[in-house]
Design an enzyme around this catalytic site. Structure first.
Site, mmCIF file in Angstrom:
data_model
loop_
_atom_site.group_PDB
_atom_site.id
_atom_site.type_symbol
_atom_site.label_atom_id
_atom_site.label_comp_id
_atom_site.label_asym_id
_atom_site.label_seq_id
_atom_site.Cartn_x
_atom_site.Cartn_y
_atom_site.Cartn_z
ATOM 1 N N PHE A 1 0.854 -1.186 0.000
ATOM 2 C CA PHE A 1 0.000 0.000 0.000
ATOM 3 C C PHE A 1 0.893 1.241 0.000
ATOM 4 C CE2 PHE A 1 -2.823 3.203 1.845
ATOM 5 C CZ PHE A 1 -3.972 2.992 1.104
ATOM 6 N N ASP B 1 2.418 -4.978 8.568
ATOM 7 C CA ASP B 1 1.204 -4.181 8.489
ATOM 8 C C ASP B 1 0.031 -5.158 8.388
ATOM 9 O OD1 ASP B 1 -0.994 -2.594 7.798
ATOM 10 O OD2 ASP B 1 0.303 -1.095 6.846
ATOM 11 N N TYR C 1 -10.586 0.533 10.855
ATOM 12 C CA TYR C 1 -11.826 0.866 10.143
ATOM 13 C C TYR C 1 -12.114 -0.087 8.998
ATOM 14 C CZ TYR C 1 -8.297 3.316 7.303
ATOM 15 O OH TYR C 1 -7.179 3.623 6.578
ATOM 16 N N LYS C 2 -11.263 -1.106 8.817
ATOM 17 C CA LYS C 2 -11.504 -2.081 7.751
ATOM 18 C C LYS C 2 -12.288 -3.256 8.337
ATOM 19 C CE LYS C 2 -7.712 -0.284 5.040
ATOM 20 N NZ LYS C 2 -6.278 -0.360 4.683
ATOM 21 N N ARG D 1 -11.850 -5.396 -6.961
ATOM 22 C CA ARG D 1 -11.562 -5.936 -5.631
ATOM 23 C C ARG D 1 -12.851 -6.146 -4.839
ATOM 24 N NH1 ARG D 1 -7.926 -2.911 -1.110
ATOM 25 N NH2 ARG D 1 -9.708 -1.509 -1.167
HETATM 26 C C1 LIG Z 1 -5.628 0.865 4.419
HETATM 27 C C2 LIG Z 1 -4.169 0.812 4.585
HETATM 28 C C3 LIG Z 1 -3.469 1.883 5.187
HETATM 29 C C4 LIG Z 1 -4.197 3.138 5.566
HETATM 30 O O1 LIG Z 1 -3.412 3.992 6.314
HETATM 31 P P1 LIG Z 1 -4.050 5.284 6.986
HETATM 32 O O2 LIG Z 1 -2.954 5.924 7.709
HETATM 33 O O3 LIG Z 1 -5.168 4.790 7.873
HETATM 34 O O4 LIG Z 1 -4.640 6.133 5.911
HETATM 35 C C5 LIG Z 1 -2.115 1.737 5.386
HETATM 36 N N1 LIG Z 1 -1.462 0.615 5.014
HETATM 37 C C6 LIG Z 1 -2.107 -0.423 4.430
HETATM 38 C C7 LIG Z 1 -1.349 -1.646 4.044
HETATM 39 C C8 LIG Z 1 -3.471 -0.344 4.179
HETATM 40 O O5 LIG Z 1 -4.098 -1.345 3.580
#
Ligand SMILES: *Cc1c(COP(=O)(O)O)cnc(C)c1O
Length: 429
Positions: free
Chosen positions: A129, A198, A223-224, A388
Protein backbone atom coordinates in the site's frame (compact mmCIF):
# COMPACT_ATOMS: atom_id res chain seq x y z
CA UNK A 1 -23.50 -26.35 -11.13
CA UNK A 2 -23.87 -24.28 -7.99
CA UNK A 3 -27.45 -23.13 -7.48
CA UNK A 4 -28.97 -20.15 -5.69
CA UNK A 5 -30.93 -22.64 -3.58
CA UNK A 6 -27.71 -24.31 -2.46
CA UNK A 7 -26.33 -20.91 -1.40
CA UNK A 8 -29.50 -20.11 0.52
CA UNK A 9 -29.26 -23.48 2.26
CA UNK A 10 -25.70 -22.70 3.31
CA UNK A 11 -26.88 -19.45 4.89
CA UNK A 12 -29.65 -21.28 6.71
CA UNK A 13 -27.11 -23.75 8.11
CA UNK A 14 -24.52 -21.11 9.00
CA UNK A 15 -24.10 -20.69 12.78
CA UNK A 16 -22.53 -17.23 12.21
CA UNK A 17 -25.54 -16.02 10.21
CA UNK A 18 -27.10 -14.15 13.15
CA UNK A 19 -24.08 -11.85 13.49
CA UNK A 20 -25.21 -10.01 10.36
CA UNK A 21 -28.06 -8.53 12.42
CA UNK A 22 -25.52 -6.61 14.48
CA UNK A 23 -24.77 -4.46 11.42
CA UNK A 24 -26.64 -1.74 9.62
CA UNK A 25 -26.73 -2.79 5.97
CA UNK A 26 -29.48 -1.48 3.71
CA UNK A 27 -31.83 -4.17 2.35
CA UNK A 28 -30.61 -5.36 -1.03
CA UNK A 29 -27.14 -3.91 -0.60
CA UNK A 30 -24.31 -6.39 -1.13
CA UNK A 31 -21.40 -4.76 0.61
CA UNK A 32 -18.10 -6.26 -0.56
CA UNK A 33 -15.94 -3.33 0.51
CA UNK A 34 -15.57 -4.03 4.22
CA UNK A 35 -11.85 -4.34 3.51
CA UNK A 36 -11.84 -0.61 2.83
CA UNK A 37 -14.49 0.69 5.24
CA UNK A 38 -16.23 -1.83 7.48
CA UNK A 39 -20.02 -1.68 7.87
CA UNK A 40 -21.56 0.18 10.79
CA UNK A 41 -22.46 -1.85 13.85
CA UNK A 42 -26.06 -0.88 14.69
CA UNK A 43 -25.02 -0.16 18.27
CA UNK A 44 -22.65 2.56 17.06
CA UNK A 45 -25.45 5.10 16.47
CA UNK A 46 -26.68 4.95 20.08
CA UNK A 47 -23.13 4.83 21.39
CA UNK A 48 -22.21 7.95 19.39
CA UNK A 49 -25.25 9.76 20.80
CA UNK A 50 -24.29 8.70 24.33
CA UNK A 51 -20.68 9.81 23.96
CA UNK A 52 -21.65 13.15 22.47
CA UNK A 53 -24.68 13.90 24.63
CA UNK A 54 -23.63 12.50 27.99
CA UNK A 55 -19.89 12.03 28.10
CA UNK A 56 -19.07 15.24 26.29
CA UNK A 57 -22.27 17.30 26.55
CA UNK A 58 -23.11 16.64 30.19
CA UNK A 59 -20.01 15.37 31.97
CA UNK A 60 -17.49 17.40 30.01
CA UNK A 61 -13.93 17.20 31.28
CA UNK A 62 -14.77 14.71 34.02
CA UNK A 63 -15.22 12.08 31.32
CA UNK A 64 -11.47 11.71 31.00
CA UNK A 65 -11.80 9.88 34.33
CA UNK A 66 -15.45 8.87 34.72
CA UNK A 67 -15.93 7.56 31.18
CA UNK A 68 -12.41 6.12 31.07
CA UNK A 69 -11.43 8.21 28.06
CA UNK A 70 -7.81 8.46 29.06
CA UNK A 71 -7.20 4.71 29.14
CA UNK A 72 -9.14 3.92 25.95
CA UNK A 73 -6.02 3.50 23.77
CA UNK A 74 -4.74 0.77 26.08
CA UNK A 75 -8.12 -0.86 26.74
CA UNK A 76 -8.94 -1.07 23.05
CA UNK A 77 -5.39 -2.20 22.35
CA UNK A 78 -5.90 -5.14 24.68
CA UNK A 79 -9.07 -6.14 22.85
CA UNK A 80 -7.35 -6.03 19.44
CA UNK A 81 -4.33 -7.85 20.88
CA UNK A 82 -6.59 -10.84 21.46
CA UNK A 83 -7.36 -10.93 17.71
CA UNK A 84 -3.75 -10.73 16.53
CA UNK A 85 -1.96 -13.14 18.83
CA UNK A 86 -0.50 -10.47 21.11
CA UNK A 87 -0.43 -10.35 24.88
CA UNK A 88 -2.02 -7.88 27.28
CA UNK A 89 -0.42 -4.42 27.47
CA UNK A 90 1.45 -4.94 24.20
CA UNK A 91 -0.81 -3.01 21.83
CA UNK A 92 -2.41 0.45 21.79
CA UNK A 93 -5.03 2.07 19.58
CA UNK A 94 -3.95 5.53 18.52
CA UNK A 95 -3.29 7.83 15.56
CA UNK A 96 -3.35 6.45 12.02
CA UNK A 97 -1.68 3.45 10.42
CA UNK A 98 0.61 5.80 8.50
CA UNK A 99 1.70 7.58 11.70
CA UNK A 100 2.06 4.35 13.65
CA UNK A 101 4.21 2.92 10.89
CA UNK A 102 6.41 6.00 11.18
CA UNK A 103 6.84 5.33 14.90
CA UNK A 104 7.59 1.62 14.73
CA UNK A 105 9.79 1.88 11.66
CA UNK A 106 11.77 4.62 13.42
CA UNK A 107 12.20 2.37 16.45
CA UNK A 108 13.23 -0.53 14.23
CA UNK A 109 15.81 1.71 12.53
CA UNK A 110 17.18 2.79 15.92
CA UNK A 111 17.54 -0.85 16.97
CA UNK A 112 19.17 -1.78 13.66
CA UNK A 113 21.63 1.09 13.93
CA UNK A 114 22.70 -0.10 17.36
CA UNK A 115 22.70 -3.87 16.82
CA UNK A 116 23.75 -4.10 13.18
CA UNK A 117 25.18 -0.76 12.03
CA UNK A 118 26.41 -2.11 8.69
CA UNK A 119 22.88 -3.03 7.64
CA UNK A 120 21.24 -0.11 5.90
CA UNK A 121 18.55 -1.57 3.64
CA UNK A 122 14.80 -1.65 4.21
CA UNK A 123 12.97 -4.05 1.92
CA UNK A 124 9.30 -3.95 1.03
CA UNK A 125 7.01 -5.03 -1.76
CA UNK A 126 6.55 -2.80 -4.77
CA UNK A 127 2.80 -3.43 -4.60
CA UNK A 128 2.58 -2.63 -0.90
CA UNK A 129 0.00 0.00 0.00
CA UNK A 130 1.58 3.31 -1.10
CA UNK A 131 1.41 5.10 2.26
CA UNK A 132 3.63 2.39 3.76
CA UNK A 133 6.15 2.97 0.98
CA UNK A 134 5.94 6.75 1.29
CA UNK A 135 6.52 6.65 5.05
CA UNK A 136 9.44 4.28 4.56
CA UNK A 137 10.89 6.43 1.78
CA UNK A 138 10.80 9.54 3.96
CA UNK A 139 12.30 7.80 6.96
CA UNK A 140 15.00 6.10 4.91
CA UNK A 141 16.05 9.51 3.59
CA UNK A 142 16.11 11.04 7.06
CA UNK A 143 17.87 8.11 8.73
CA UNK A 144 20.38 7.10 6.06
CA UNK A 145 18.73 3.86 4.96
CA UNK A 146 17.97 2.69 1.43
CA UNK A 147 14.49 1.50 0.52
CA UNK A 148 14.51 -1.47 -1.84
CA UNK A 149 11.24 -2.55 -3.44
CA UNK A 150 10.86 -6.09 -4.72
CA UNK A 151 8.22 -8.47 -6.05
CA UNK A 152 6.98 -11.13 -3.58
CA UNK A 153 9.06 -13.88 -5.18
CA UNK A 154 12.21 -11.77 -4.74
CA UNK A 155 11.84 -11.31 -0.97
CA UNK A 156 13.82 -14.41 -0.04
CA UNK A 157 16.79 -13.32 -2.15
CA UNK A 158 16.69 -9.86 -0.56
CA UNK A 159 17.35 -11.34 2.88
CA UNK A 160 21.08 -10.74 2.84
CA UNK A 161 23.72 -9.11 5.03
CA UNK A 162 22.58 -5.59 4.00
CA UNK A 163 19.03 -6.10 5.17
CA UNK A 164 18.11 -4.19 8.32
CA UNK A 165 14.32 -4.27 8.19
CA UNK A 166 11.78 -6.24 6.23
CA UNK A 167 8.56 -4.24 6.12
CA UNK A 168 5.63 -6.18 4.70
CA UNK A 169 1.88 -6.01 4.60
CA UNK A 170 0.63 -9.45 5.65
CA UNK A 171 -2.30 -9.50 3.19
CA UNK A 172 -1.65 -7.53 0.00
CA UNK A 173 -4.28 -4.84 -0.49
CA UNK A 174 -4.33 -5.29 -4.27
CA UNK A 175 -4.26 -9.03 -4.71
CA UNK A 176 -5.39 -10.46 -1.38
CA UNK A 177 -2.25 -12.64 -1.34
CA UNK A 178 -1.14 -13.50 2.19
CA UNK A 179 2.38 -14.10 3.44
CA UNK A 180 3.23 -16.93 5.83
CA UNK A 181 4.04 -14.69 8.77
CA UNK A 182 5.85 -17.33 10.79
CA UNK A 183 8.16 -18.56 8.06
CA UNK A 184 8.92 -15.11 6.61
CA UNK A 185 9.67 -13.74 10.08
CA UNK A 186 11.89 -16.71 10.90
CA UNK A 187 13.81 -16.34 7.63
CA UNK A 188 14.31 -12.60 8.16
CA UNK A 189 15.53 -13.17 11.71
CA UNK A 190 17.87 -15.91 10.53
CA UNK A 191 19.26 -13.36 8.06
CA UNK A 192 19.77 -10.90 10.93
CA UNK A 193 16.91 -8.48 10.15
CA UNK A 194 13.88 -7.13 11.98
CA UNK A 195 10.34 -7.52 10.64
CA UNK A 196 7.56 -4.92 10.65
CA UNK A 197 4.14 -6.27 9.69
CA UNK A 198 1.20 -4.18 8.49
CA UNK A 199 -2.01 -5.99 9.44
CA UNK A 200 -4.40 -3.55 7.73
CA UNK A 201 -6.10 -6.36 5.79
CA UNK A 202 -5.49 -9.06 8.40
CA UNK A 203 -6.88 -7.89 11.74
CA UNK A 204 -10.36 -9.32 12.10
CA UNK A 205 -10.06 -11.02 8.70
CA UNK A 206 -7.60 -13.86 9.24
CA UNK A 207 -6.11 -15.43 12.38
CA UNK A 208 -2.82 -13.73 13.25
CA UNK A 209 -0.24 -14.93 15.77
CA UNK A 210 2.33 -12.17 16.26
CA UNK A 211 3.93 -13.69 19.36
CA UNK A 212 3.90 -17.18 17.86
CA UNK A 213 5.69 -15.82 14.79
CA UNK A 214 8.12 -13.87 16.95
CA UNK A 215 7.38 -10.69 14.98
CA UNK A 216 9.07 -7.44 16.01
CA UNK A 217 6.52 -4.69 15.27
CA UNK A 218 3.03 -4.47 13.82
CA UNK A 219 0.53 -1.80 12.84
CA UNK A 220 -2.93 -1.92 11.31
CA UNK A 221 -6.24 -0.22 10.60
CA UNK A 222 -9.36 -0.49 12.71
CA UNK A 223 -11.83 0.87 10.14
CA UNK A 224 -11.50 -2.08 7.75
CA UNK A 225 -12.40 -5.58 8.97
CA UNK A 226 -12.62 -4.38 12.58
CA UNK A 227 -15.59 -2.13 11.69
CA UNK A 228 -14.39 0.76 13.86
CA UNK A 229 -15.88 3.54 11.71
CA UNK A 230 -14.47 5.99 9.15
CA UNK A 231 -11.08 7.26 10.28
CA UNK A 232 -11.17 5.25 13.52
CA UNK A 233 -7.70 5.25 15.09
CA UNK A 234 -5.26 2.52 14.14
CA UNK A 235 -3.41 0.02 16.29
CA UNK A 236 0.23 -0.61 16.95
CA UNK A 237 1.99 -3.56 18.56
CA UNK A 238 5.58 -3.82 19.77
CA UNK A 239 7.22 -7.05 20.82
CA UNK A 240 7.85 -6.60 24.58
CA UNK A 241 11.55 -7.34 24.01
CA UNK A 242 11.82 -4.09 22.01
CA UNK A 243 9.23 -1.91 23.73
CA UNK A 244 11.54 -0.12 26.10
CA UNK A 245 14.74 0.02 24.08
CA UNK A 246 14.05 3.42 22.51
CA UNK A 247 11.70 6.33 22.52
CA UNK A 248 9.69 6.60 19.40
CA UNK A 249 10.29 9.96 17.71
CA UNK A 250 6.80 11.42 18.27
CA UNK A 251 7.52 11.74 21.98
CA UNK A 252 4.34 13.56 22.98
CA UNK A 253 2.83 13.91 26.40
CA UNK A 254 0.48 10.91 26.15
CA UNK A 255 3.58 8.72 25.93
CA UNK A 256 5.15 10.36 28.97
CA UNK A 257 5.65 8.33 32.16
CA UNK A 258 3.73 10.97 34.15
CA UNK A 259 1.76 13.15 31.71
CA UNK A 260 0.09 15.15 34.45
CA UNK A 261 3.34 15.96 36.22
CA UNK A 262 3.83 18.50 33.40
CA UNK A 263 7.61 18.35 33.66
CA UNK A 264 9.60 20.15 30.97
CA UNK A 265 11.62 17.03 30.14
CA UNK A 266 10.42 13.81 28.49
CA UNK A 267 10.42 10.55 30.40
CA UNK A 268 9.01 7.70 28.31
CA UNK A 269 6.21 5.65 29.85
CA UNK A 270 6.95 1.98 30.40
CA UNK A 271 6.00 -0.48 27.67
CA UNK A 272 3.91 0.29 24.61
CA UNK A 273 2.27 3.36 26.19
CA UNK A 274 5.33 5.35 25.08
CA UNK A 275 4.07 4.86 21.53
CA UNK A 276 1.20 7.25 22.23
CA UNK A 277 1.71 10.84 21.18
CA UNK A 278 -1.13 13.27 21.96
CA UNK A 279 -4.85 13.64 22.65
CA UNK A 280 -6.97 11.12 20.79
CA UNK A 281 -10.38 11.50 19.07
CA UNK A 282 -12.63 10.13 21.81
CA UNK A 283 -15.85 9.88 19.80
CA UNK A 284 -14.10 7.83 17.16
CA UNK A 285 -12.23 5.68 19.68
CA UNK A 286 -15.45 4.99 21.56
CA UNK A 287 -17.17 3.73 18.41
CA UNK A 288 -14.38 1.26 17.70
CA UNK A 289 -15.56 -0.62 20.79
CA UNK A 290 -18.85 -1.35 18.94
CA UNK A 291 -16.89 -2.88 16.07
CA UNK A 292 -14.91 -5.07 18.46
CA UNK A 293 -18.15 -6.19 20.14
CA UNK A 294 -18.89 -8.09 16.92
CA UNK A 295 -15.84 -10.25 17.56
CA UNK A 296 -16.90 -10.82 21.17
CA UNK A 297 -20.27 -11.98 19.84
CA UNK A 298 -18.45 -14.38 17.48
CA UNK A 299 -16.37 -15.79 20.31
CA UNK A 300 -18.97 -18.30 21.54
CA UNK A 301 -19.55 -19.38 17.92
CA UNK A 302 -15.94 -20.37 17.32
CA UNK A 303 -14.25 -16.97 17.19
CA UNK A 304 -11.62 -16.10 14.59
CA UNK A 305 -11.24 -19.75 13.53
CA UNK A 306 -14.93 -19.96 12.63
CA UNK A 307 -14.83 -16.55 10.92
CA UNK A 308 -11.80 -17.66 8.91
CA UNK A 309 -13.49 -20.90 7.84
CA UNK A 310 -16.53 -18.94 6.67
CA UNK A 311 -14.38 -16.33 4.92
CA UNK A 312 -12.61 -19.05 2.95
CA UNK A 313 -15.94 -20.70 2.10
CA UNK A 314 -17.25 -17.32 0.83
CA UNK A 315 -14.18 -16.54 -1.26
CA UNK A 316 -14.05 -20.13 -2.62
CA UNK A 317 -17.70 -19.80 -3.62
CA UNK A 318 -17.12 -16.42 -5.28
CA UNK A 319 -14.20 -17.80 -7.31
CA UNK A 320 -16.14 -20.91 -8.31
CA UNK A 321 -19.21 -18.91 -9.37
CA UNK A 322 -17.18 -16.38 -11.36
CA UNK A 323 -15.46 -19.21 -13.18
CA UNK A 324 -18.73 -21.01 -13.78
CA UNK A 325 -20.90 -18.07 -14.81
CA UNK A 326 -18.66 -15.26 -16.11
CA UNK A 327 -16.66 -17.08 -18.77
CA UNK A 328 -15.77 -15.43 -22.05
CA UNK A 329 -15.41 -11.88 -20.78
CA UNK A 330 -11.66 -11.88 -20.09
CA UNK A 331 -12.03 -12.13 -16.34
CA UNK A 332 -8.99 -13.52 -14.51
CA UNK A 333 -8.12 -14.25 -10.90
CA UNK A 334 -5.39 -12.24 -9.11
CA UNK A 335 -5.91 -13.85 -5.70
CA UNK A 336 -4.17 -17.13 -4.81
CA UNK A 337 -6.37 -20.24 -4.77
CA UNK A 338 -4.31 -21.81 -2.01
CA UNK A 339 -6.08 -21.10 1.29
CA UNK A 340 -2.81 -20.59 3.13
CA UNK A 341 -1.98 -17.74 0.75
CA UNK A 342 -5.35 -15.98 0.65
CA UNK A 343 -6.71 -13.20 2.83
CA UNK A 344 -10.44 -12.39 2.97
CA UNK A 345 -10.79 -10.78 -0.44
CA UNK A 346 -10.93 -11.85 -4.07
CA UNK A 347 -9.43 -9.72 -6.79
CA UNK A 348 -10.25 -10.12 -10.42
CA UNK A 349 -8.43 -8.83 -13.47
CA UNK A 350 -9.78 -8.22 -16.94
CA UNK A 351 -7.99 -8.89 -20.19
CA UNK A 352 -8.83 -6.37 -22.82
CA UNK A 353 -8.11 -5.05 -26.25
CA UNK A 354 -7.30 -1.36 -26.70
CA UNK A 355 -8.88 1.31 -24.54
CA UNK A 356 -8.30 0.13 -21.00
CA UNK A 357 -9.38 -2.90 -18.98
CA UNK A 358 -12.88 -1.62 -18.27
CA UNK A 359 -12.30 -2.71 -14.66
CA UNK A 360 -13.14 0.73 -13.26
CA UNK A 361 -16.39 0.98 -15.21
CA UNK A 362 -17.41 -2.59 -14.37
CA UNK A 363 -17.02 -1.77 -10.67
CA UNK A 364 -19.08 1.42 -11.14
CA UNK A 365 -21.83 -0.51 -12.93
CA UNK A 366 -21.87 -3.04 -10.09
CA UNK A 367 -22.12 -0.26 -7.50
CA UNK A 368 -25.13 1.16 -9.39
CA UNK A 369 -26.69 -2.30 -9.00
CA UNK A 370 -26.02 -2.32 -5.24
CA UNK A 371 -22.94 -4.54 -5.33
CA UNK A 372 -20.20 -2.46 -3.73
CA UNK A 373 -16.64 -3.49 -4.44
CA UNK A 374 -13.80 -1.26 -5.54
CA UNK A 375 -11.25 -0.69 -8.26
CA UNK A 376 -7.49 -0.45 -7.90
CA UNK A 377 -5.54 0.79 -10.90
CA UNK A 378 -2.65 -1.20 -12.30
CA UNK A 379 0.68 0.21 -13.38
CA UNK A 380 0.40 -0.76 -17.02
CA UNK A 381 3.02 -3.45 -16.39
CA UNK A 382 3.03 -6.56 -14.20
CA UNK A 383 0.42 -5.09 -11.86
CA UNK A 384 -2.92 -5.16 -13.63
CA UNK A 385 -6.10 -3.21 -13.00
CA UNK A 386 -7.98 -4.92 -10.18
CA UNK A 387 -11.67 -5.43 -9.38
CA UNK A 388 -11.56 -5.94 -5.63
CA UNK A 389 -14.17 -7.67 -3.49
CA UNK A 390 -13.81 -8.02 0.27
CA UNK A 391 -15.76 -10.65 2.19
CA UNK A 392 -16.39 -9.84 5.83
CA UNK A 393 -17.69 -13.10 7.32
CA UNK A 394 -19.46 -11.23 10.14
CA UNK A 395 -22.04 -9.88 7.72
CA UNK A 396 -21.67 -11.38 4.24
CA UNK A 397 -23.67 -14.49 3.38
CA UNK A 398 -23.57 -17.15 0.68
CA UNK A 399 -26.66 -15.79 -1.10
CA UNK A 400 -24.92 -12.38 -1.26
CA UNK A 401 -22.07 -14.07 -3.10
CA UNK A 402 -24.46 -15.68 -5.56
CA UNK A 403 -26.23 -12.38 -6.23
CA UNK A 404 -22.96 -10.45 -6.58
CA UNK A 405 -21.71 -12.82 -9.26
CA UNK A 406 -25.09 -12.76 -11.01
CA UNK A 407 -24.87 -8.95 -11.21
CA UNK A 408 -21.32 -9.20 -12.49
CA UNK A 409 -22.46 -11.62 -15.18
CA UNK A 410 -25.27 -9.27 -16.23
CA UNK A 411 -22.95 -6.23 -16.31
CA UNK A 412 -20.49 -8.10 -18.52
CA UNK A 413 -23.07 -9.73 -20.76
CA UNK A 414 -25.02 -6.53 -21.43
CA UNK A 415 -21.84 -4.40 -21.72
CA UNK A 416 -23.69 -2.06 -19.38
CA UNK A 417 -20.33 -0.93 -18.02
CA UNK A 418 -19.60 0.90 -21.27
CA UNK A 419 -22.22 3.55 -20.45
CA UNK A 420 -20.60 6.99 -20.04
CA UNK A 421 -21.77 7.47 -16.44
CA UNK A 422 -19.76 4.43 -15.36
CA UNK A 423 -16.58 5.81 -16.90
CA UNK A 424 -16.30 8.99 -14.87
CA UNK A 425 -13.68 9.06 -12.10
CA UNK A 426 -14.37 10.37 -8.61
CA UNK A 427 -12.01 11.74 -5.95
CA UNK A 428 -12.14 8.56 -3.89
CA UNK A 429 -12.17 5.23 -5.69
C1 LIG B 1 -5.63 0.87 4.42
C2 LIG B 1 -4.17 0.81 4.59
C3 LIG B 1 -3.47 1.88 5.19
C4 LIG B 1 -4.20 3.14 5.57
O1 LIG B 1 -3.41 3.99 6.31
P1 LIG B 1 -4.05 5.28 6.99
O2 LIG B 1 -2.95 5.92 7.71
O3 LIG B 1 -5.17 4.79 7.87
O4 LIG B 1 -4.64 6.13 5.91
C5 LIG B 1 -2.12 1.74 5.39
N1 LIG B 1 -1.46 0.62 5.01
C6 LIG B 1 -2.11 -0.42 4.43
C7 LIG B 1 -1.35 -1.65 4.04
C8 LIG B 1 -3.47 -0.34 4.18
O5 LIG B 1 -4.10 -1.34 3.58
Amino acid sequence: MITLQACQARDAADPLRGLRDLFSIAPGLIYLDGNSLGAMPKAAAARAAEVVTNEWGRDLIQSWNTAGWFSLPQRLGNRIAALIGAGPDQAVVTDTTSINLYKVLSAAMAIAKQDAPSRRVVVSERSNFPTDLYIAEGLCQAQGFTLKLVEPEEIAAAMNSDLAILMLTHVNYRTGAMHDMASVTAAAHAAGALVVWDLAHSAGAVPVDLLGAGADFAVGCSYKYLNGGPGAPAFLWVNPQHAERFWQPLSGWWGHAAPFAFTPDYQPAPGVTRYLCGTQPMVSLSLLACGLDGFDAAESLGGMAALRAKSLALTDLFIALVEERCQGFGIGLATPRDHSQRGSQVCLTREHAAGGSGAFAIVQALIARGVVGDFRAGDGGVHKDILRFGFTPLYIGFEDVWNAVEHLRLVLESAEWQRPEFNQKHAVT
